[in-house]
Design a protein around this motif. Structure first.
Motif: not given
Length: 167
Positions: A54-55, A58, A64-65, A67
């Motif tokens: 996830y990082r 982004e 973003h998470k 989405q």
């Protein structure tokens, strides 16, 4: 022996396209190639590669998470680079929600690529093997383990299902 752990994501949209990062021509690793979104796992993330994934998403796409849907681990890939560089790649697949805005990063530009056109694009053999396997096993709930090798002077992935033998 050096052990490198990475987390990458193949993000799909409703048009059966995959989001790739087009690496800059002067990149140190795979210049000019299309690569999945992702990168190295930070030491504090080693036990949870999903957090790293996830990082990286982004950082490289601006997504973003919230989405992204259904992001889940589908593959663990092992590669030996040289004689003492072992690479472990945690590969996630998920879907990007409609109308999500993308941004590019310093590493390259993000772009959607139709699955049907991927064979004409400049991607690594690992990526090619992963996508081919995913297409033929898309409905599977299993996590697959792959190890890159050479067969008849050509790169090839050996696949196994990750399973608990006690159950």
């Amino acid at each position: 022996m050096i052990l490198r752990s990475m987390a990458v994501a193949f993000l799909m949209n409703e048009n059966q396209e995959v989001l790739f990062l087009h690496k800059k021509d002067d990149a140190a690793f795979l210049p000019g190639y299309l690569v999945p979104v992702g990168g190295h796992i930070e030491p504090v993330e080693l036990k949870e590669p999903l957090i790293s994934c996830y990082r990286e998403i982004e950082e490289e796409t601006g997504l973003h998470k919230n989405q992204i849907e259904n992001l889940r681990l589908r593959y663990i890939i092992y590669r030996l680079k040289g004689f003492n560089d072992v690479r472990v790649q945690y590969v996630f697949f998920g879907e990007v929600l409609k109308h999500s805005t993308l941004v590019s990063s310093e590493e390259g530009t993000v772009q959607w690529v139709p699955l049907s056109e991927l064979d004409k694009k400049q991607v690594s053999e690992t990526t090619r093997e992963l996508i081919d396997h995913y297409i033929s096993h898309e409905q599977s709930e299993s996590i697959y383990v792959g190890s890159m090798c050479k067969e008849n002077s050509h790169p090839k992935m050996n696949w196994s299902i990750l399973e608990d033998w006690e159950h």
